[in-house]
Design a protein around this motif. Sequence first.
Motif, PDB file in Angstrom:
ATOM      1  N   MET A 153      42.033  38.149  24.672  1.00 21.22           N
ATOM      2  CA  MET A 153      43.169  37.890  25.558  1.00 21.22           C
ATOM      3  C   MET A 153      42.688  37.263  26.875  1.00 21.22           C
ATOM      4  O   MET A 153      43.128  37.629  27.965  1.00 21.22           O
ATOM      5  CB  MET A 153      43.908  39.200  25.839  1.00 21.22           C
ATOM      6  N   ALA A 154      41.748  36.328  26.746  1.00 21.13           N
ATOM      7  CA  ALA A 154      41.149  35.751  27.937  1.00 21.13           C
ATOM      8  C   ALA A 154      42.145  34.956  28.770  1.00 21.13           C
ATOM      9  O   ALA A 154      41.958  34.747  29.961  1.00 21.13           O
ATOM     10  CB  ALA A 154      39.973  34.845  27.531  1.00 21.13           C
ATOM     11  N   ASP A 155      43.236  34.468  28.131  1.00 22.89           N
ATOM     12  CA  ASP A 155      44.189  33.659  28.876  1.00 22.89           C
ATOM     13  C   ASP A 155      45.244  34.481  29.589  1.00 22.89           C
ATOM     14  O   ASP A 155      46.158  33.934  30.192  1.00 22.89           O
ATOM     15  CB  ASP A 155      44.844  32.625  27.956  1.00 22.89           C
ATOM     16  N   ILE A 156      45.157  35.817  29.513  1.00 24.44           N
ATOM     17  CA  ILE A 156      46.060  36.685  30.270  1.00 24.44           C
ATOM     18  C   ILE A 156      45.371  37.037  31.589  1.00 24.44           C
ATOM     19  O   ILE A 156      44.299  37.642  31.598  1.00 24.44           O
ATOM     20  CB  ILE A 156      46.406  37.969  29.495  1.00 24.44           C
ATOM     21  N   GLU A 157      45.968  36.655  32.685  1.00 29.57           N
ATOM     22  CA  GLU A 157      45.357  36.920  33.988  1.00 29.57           C
ATOM     23  C   GLU A 157      45.449  38.408  34.309  1.00 29.57           C
ATOM     24  O   GLU A 157      46.516  38.998  34.269  1.00 29.57           O
ATOM     25  CB  GLU A 157      46.060  36.097  35.075  1.00 29.57           C
ATOM     26  N   ARG A 158      44.293  39.008  34.598  1.00 39.26           N
ATOM     27  CA  ARG A 158      44.245  40.427  34.946  1.00 39.26           C
ATOM     28  C   ARG A 158      43.750  40.564  36.386  1.00 39.26           C
ATOM     29  O   ARG A 158      42.874  39.814  36.826  1.00 39.26           O
ATOM     30  CB  ARG A 158      43.321  41.204  33.997  1.00 39.26           C
ATOM     31  N   HIS A 159      44.316  41.542  37.096  1.00 40.07           N
ATOM     32  CA  HIS A 159      44.012  41.712  38.521  1.00 40.07           C
ATOM     33  C   HIS A 159      43.248  43.017  38.727  1.00 40.07           C
ATOM     34  O   HIS A 159      43.816  44.102  38.666  1.00 40.07           O
ATOM     35  CB  HIS A 159      45.306  41.692  39.336  1.00 40.07           C
ATOM     36  N   TRP A 160      41.930  42.889  38.936  1.00 41.72           N
ATOM     37  CA  TRP A 160      41.088  44.063  39.183  1.00 41.72           C
ATOM     38  C   TRP A 160      39.965  43.669  40.125  1.00 41.72           C
ATOM     39  O   TRP A 160      39.288  42.656  39.934  1.00 41.72           O
ATOM     40  CB  TRP A 160      40.509  44.600  37.879  1.00 41.72           C
ATOM     41  N   LYS A 161      39.789  44.475  41.161  1.00 40.14           N
ATOM     42  CA  LYS A 161      38.739  44.224  42.135  1.00 40.14           C
ATOM     43  C   LYS A 161      37.614  45.232  41.921  1.00 40.14           C
ATOM     44  O   LYS A 161      37.831  46.449  42.004  1.00 40.14           O
ATOM     45  CB  LYS A 161      39.302  44.364  43.551  1.00 40.14           C
ATOM     46  N   PRO A 162      36.387  44.778  41.620  1.00 40.05           N
ATOM     47  CA  PRO A 162      35.268  45.707  41.421  1.00 40.05           C
ATOM     48  C   PRO A 162      35.024  46.558  42.669  1.00 40.05           C
ATOM     49  O   PRO A 162      35.180  46.065  43.794  1.00 40.05           O
ATOM     50  CB  PRO A 162      34.078  44.790  41.142  1.00 40.05           C
ATOM     51  N   PRO A 163      34.665  47.824  42.487  1.00 41.33           N
ATOM     52  CA  PRO A 163      34.383  48.693  43.642  1.00 41.33           C
ATOM     53  C   PRO A 163      33.180  48.193  44.442  1.00 41.33           C
ATOM     54  O   PRO A 163      32.374  47.390  43.967  1.00 41.33           O
ATOM     55  CB  PRO A 163      34.088  50.058  42.989  1.00 41.33           C
ATOM     56  N   SER A 164      33.056  48.683  45.647  1.00 43.68           N
ATOM     57  CA  SER A 164      31.929  48.323  46.510  1.00 43.68           C
ATOM     58  C   SER A 164      30.613  48.713  45.841  1.00 43.68           C
ATOM     59  O   SER A 164      30.474  49.822  45.326  1.00 43.68           O
ATOM     60  CB  SER A 164      32.064  49.035  47.859  1.00 43.68           C
ATOM     61  N   GLY A 165      29.655  47.796  45.842  1.00 44.63           N
ATOM     62  CA  GLY A 165      28.354  48.067  45.229  1.00 44.63           C
ATOM     63  C   GLY A 165      28.318  47.813  43.742  1.00 44.63           C
ATOM     64  O   GLY A 165      27.324  48.113  43.079  1.00 44.63           O
ATOM     65  N   PHE A 166      29.386  47.205  43.203  1.00 42.15           N
ATOM     66  CA  PHE A 166      29.483  47.006  41.756  1.00 42.15           C
ATOM     67  C   PHE A 166      28.385  46.079  41.239  1.00 42.15           C
ATOM     68  O   PHE A 166      27.716  46.372  40.241  1.00 42.15           O
ATOM     69  CB  PHE A 166      30.861  46.436  41.412  1.00 42.15           C
ATOM     70  N   LYS A 167      28.170  44.963  41.929  1.00 39.94           N
ATOM     71  CA  LYS A 167      27.169  44.001  41.468  1.00 39.94           C
ATOM     72  C   LYS A 167      25.778  44.616  41.458  1.00 39.94           C
ATOM     73  O   LYS A 167      25.014  44.437  40.503  1.00 39.94           O
ATOM     74  CB  LYS A 167      27.189  42.770  42.375  1.00 39.94           C
ATOM     75  N   ALA A 168      25.448  45.370  42.492  1.00 36.86           N
ATOM     76  CA  ALA A 168      24.129  46.015  42.549  1.00 36.86           C
ATOM     77  C   ALA A 168      23.971  47.030  41.423  1.00 36.86           C
ATOM     78  O   ALA A 168      22.891  47.168  40.844  1.00 36.86           O
ATOM     79  CB  ALA A 168      23.948  46.701  43.905  1.00 36.86           C
ATOM     80  N   ALA A 169      25.066  47.734  41.101  1.00 39.62           N
ATOM     81  CA  ALA A 169      25.008  48.732  40.025  1.00 39.62           C
ATOM     82  C   ALA A 169      24.778  48.068  38.685  1.00 39.62           C
ATOM     83  O   ALA A 169      24.011  48.562  37.848  1.00 39.62           O
ATOM     84  CB  ALA A 169      26.303  49.542  40.006  1.00 39.62           C
ATOM     85  N   VAL A 170      25.437  46.934  38.461  1.00 36.26           N
ATOM     86  CA  VAL A 170      25.280  46.218  37.190  1.00 36.26           C
ATOM     87  C   VAL A 170      23.851  45.710  37.031  1.00 36.26           C
ATOM     88  O   VAL A 170      23.289  45.731  35.933  1.00 36.26           O
ATOM     89  CB  VAL A 170      26.286  45.041  37.120  1.00 36.26           C
ATOM     90  N   GLU A 171      23.256  45.275  38.134  1.00 37.41           N
ATOM     91  CA  GLU A 171      21.906  44.690  38.089  1.00 37.41           C
ATOM     92  C   GLU A 171      20.803  45.733  38.237  1.00 37.41           C
ATOM     93  O   GLU A 171      19.619  45.396  38.132  1.00 37.41           O
ATOM     94  CB  GLU A 171      21.776  43.639  39.194  1.00 37.41           C
ATOM     95  N   SER A 172      21.168  46.992  38.443  1.00 39.57           N
ATOM     96  CA  SER A 172      20.171  48.047  38.682  1.00 39.57           C
ATOM     97  C   SER A 172      19.310  48.295  37.445  1.00 39.57           C
ATOM     98  O   SER A 172      19.773  48.188  36.298  1.00 39.57           O
ATOM     99  CB  SER A 172      20.878  49.341  39.086  1.00 39.57           C
ATOM    100  N   ALA A 173      18.045  48.645  37.692  1.00 34.79           N
ATOM    101  CA  ALA A 173      17.133  48.978  36.593  1.00 34.79           C
ATOM    102  C   ALA A 173      17.500  50.305  35.942  1.00 34.79           C
ATOM    103  O   ALA A 173      17.157  50.560  34.790  1.00 34.79           O
ATOM    104  CB  ALA A 173      15.696  49.029  37.110  1.00 34.79           C
ATOM    105  N   VAL A 174      18.174  51.161  36.702  1.00 39.97           N
ATOM    106  CA  VAL A 174      18.642  52.448  36.154  1.00 39.97           C
ATOM    107  C   VAL A 174      20.137  52.296  35.862  1.00 39.97           C
ATOM    108  O   VAL A 174      20.966  52.297  36.780  1.00 39.97           O
ATOM    109  CB  VAL A 174      18.412  53.600  37.158  1.00 39.97           C
ATOM    110  N   PRO A 175      20.477  52.131  34.600  1.00 35.32           N
ATOM    111  CA  PRO A 175      21.878  51.817  34.275  1.00 35.32           C
ATOM    112  C   PRO A 175      22.826  52.989  34.529  1.00 35.32           C
ATOM    113  O   PRO A 175      22.472  54.155  34.343  1.00 35.32           O
ATOM    114  CB  PRO A 175      21.820  51.484  32.775  1.00 35.32           C
ATOM    115  N   LEU A 176      24.028  52.648  34.978  1.00 36.76           N
ATOM    116  CA  LEU A 176      25.118  53.610  35.083  1.00 36.76           C
ATOM    117  C   LEU A 176      25.995  53.477  33.841  1.00 36.76           C
ATOM    118  O   LEU A 176      25.993  52.438  33.174  1.00 36.76           O
ATOM    119  CB  LEU A 176      25.949  53.332  36.342  1.00 36.76           C
TER     120      LEU A 176
END
Length: 774
Positions: free
Chosen positions: A1-24
Amino acid sequence: MADIERHWKPPSGFKAAVESAVPLPQIYNSLKDSKQTLVPLGGPGSRQLTWYECGPTVYDSAHMGHARNYVTFDIVRRILEDYFGYSILYVMNVTDVDDKIIRRAKRNYLLQQYERQHTDSAQVLAEAHTTLANSIAAQSSKLSTTQAEAESARDEAKAARSQHLKDASKKEKLAKELETAVLQEDLKLKQLQSAQKQLQQKGSQPSVPDILAIAGDVMGDLLDKQQGHTVTDKDIYRQHAARYESEFLEDMDALGCRRPDVMTRVSEYMTEIVEYIQTIMSNKMAYESSGSVHFDTQAFRGAGHVYGKLNPWAVGSAALAADDPDTRQGNGEKRHPTDFALWKAAKPGEPSWDSPWGQGRPGWHIECSAMASRIIGEQLDIHSGGEDLRFPHHDNELAQAEAHYHTCGCQQWVNYFLHTGHLSIEGLKMSKSLKNFITIREALASDFTGRQLRLMFALSPWDRPMQYGQQAADEMKAKESLFRNFFQNVEVVMRQHQTVKHTSKWDEGDGKERGLAKNIQQAQQRVHEALLDNLNSKAALDALLDLVKDTNKYLADRQGNTQGPPSQPFLVRKAAAYVTRILSIFGISAAAPDQLGFGGEAAATASANEGAAKYLDAFALFRDTVRSMAKSNKSAGQILAACDRIRDETMLELGVRLEDRGDESVWKLEDPAVLRREQQAKQQDAAEQKLKKLVSAHNKKQAELVRLQKLVQLPSIQEATKDKFSKFDADLNPTHDREGNQLDTKAAAKAKKVVDKEKKARDGLKKIEVSLAL
């Protein structure tokens, strides 16, 4: 459903968490309909989470669809708390003021009054037939309307896809949900038609209770319309809600669900709800009309907010919002069809509270926004509920909260929205409105134990639909038995192997200990990876089941070779301890920290201080029996039969499973009820096998009788061959053909073969004649 626009804002620190060596852990977020890394409001390093769970509307007994939701989220909560170490403020509401509660309480009260006042069954029968006929007509109309909307949606979706339009997926989602709605409305119609048929089959003089047992729902609705305004005693509603709230909590305890940290009741938060609505009105996103207050969806959008974040394709669908009383409320007073009620003006025969707009009560959606905000604040980490609550309930909650906190700049009240998949029966979700439900108490009394239910839900992905039925019950019993037998096997090894008597050195010849140690490590890694990936309890349990099989194979190999090295109890215990730990996290095991297995009944049975006397009594009685039989020179077979009786009767009632292993026996502790069920199953199987043999023998005798009856009806050999031969000798061998010509040697030999075949066909009859002669 990639053509359905969804509205979600990642929480603060989201990018760092995704790239962290210790996965959440990642978790499926309905706001994106994809898996997202779970990052608390406090940032990736925080271990604090807030969670609001939509609780029950307490108007009737909880069913298995509710169990699917609450047990599943209990498992998810336990994984986050006990495995990943989060501290969660877990809030759950109880809806004790609602249209369903008011309707059901009034209906039950009015039906009781009706039954006491109407003793003429003929009159009641006539009214029931009329009411059912009217209800069928109304439901047929509703089904037709839904079918028309579904057909239109299908055509629009097909056209959009063929033209590669941007909103094609959105239209396809709407069409799919409307197809489900058609099936649900069709089921309701069939149920009404079935009730009509049942009533007709009762004849002309059924009793009043029998009539109401069939047509009570529709007659209760009619009585509500006619006399509902006369029910003014508020205790009727309070007592009804209190009864089913208490029952719900008892059911959750029976299923092993942890209680929430905070439980909010609507009736206790009226002041806060009114204040919440006033703030939305002051922010120009709600308006008063005839004593009711409606949420203004167009003003909400005009203020820069998005309405319908969870199910954008459903916004504006009359069929999908048809069962929502807040959307239906005040259709003639609303500015826009998608507006919904925040406060409902009082009606005769309904409970009401004071407000600036006059007497009334809150809408369904506003309660959750107000109470969750009061306890947690202007933003939540997690909000959860069943899949059917996505629209309109949860979409409306989000809109209300964002409107309330508009001046604070709130654009996202919830960071992670979790929804359990439906529990389906015969292809449709289990639901009270569809009347295709099985209550939790009915399920626990017949098909499942609480542990088996929890095991069933843990073995299904939490965010996907699942089927309910007898096959699932049988599978869970088999899985539970597999775990139980594993724990019992480990207990036997721990008892039999003492390190002072057996070597604790691993045998390096076949490497089986090293192999089992590797299996344990692999299982631990698989479980960890599974729980990081959307808290996948199914994949984690699959890893545990593989470890159980590996350990059982190791034990069988070691115990099967009496001349080889012994099994290593400490290593085996390590495997069992890990399995116990994960099962405990899921709530499947109630074992204490130093125990192995499921805990509970078997552990209690093992207490020597509490139960030693009954075991010693059993031993003394058995000793007396054997001594008496020996003195009486009883045979070995009779003594062995006595041994079997203590195994199958005495030990069974004591909760002891005795298993013969060659020339020795091992014992395992078990719940006597489980042993009784196993014994009953064996006895039933033996009886079925015996019956099968008797039926087979009977069928053989029957077939033999038919064959003999056919033999008796056979003509004599001379009569059977008269078209070939005319004369025979004393041994019935043919001597002349049918024209009277004597047979030559070659022809006589051929004729003898023909007659021998006839004689062979009559052998069975000859045997009977011989036996009768004797």
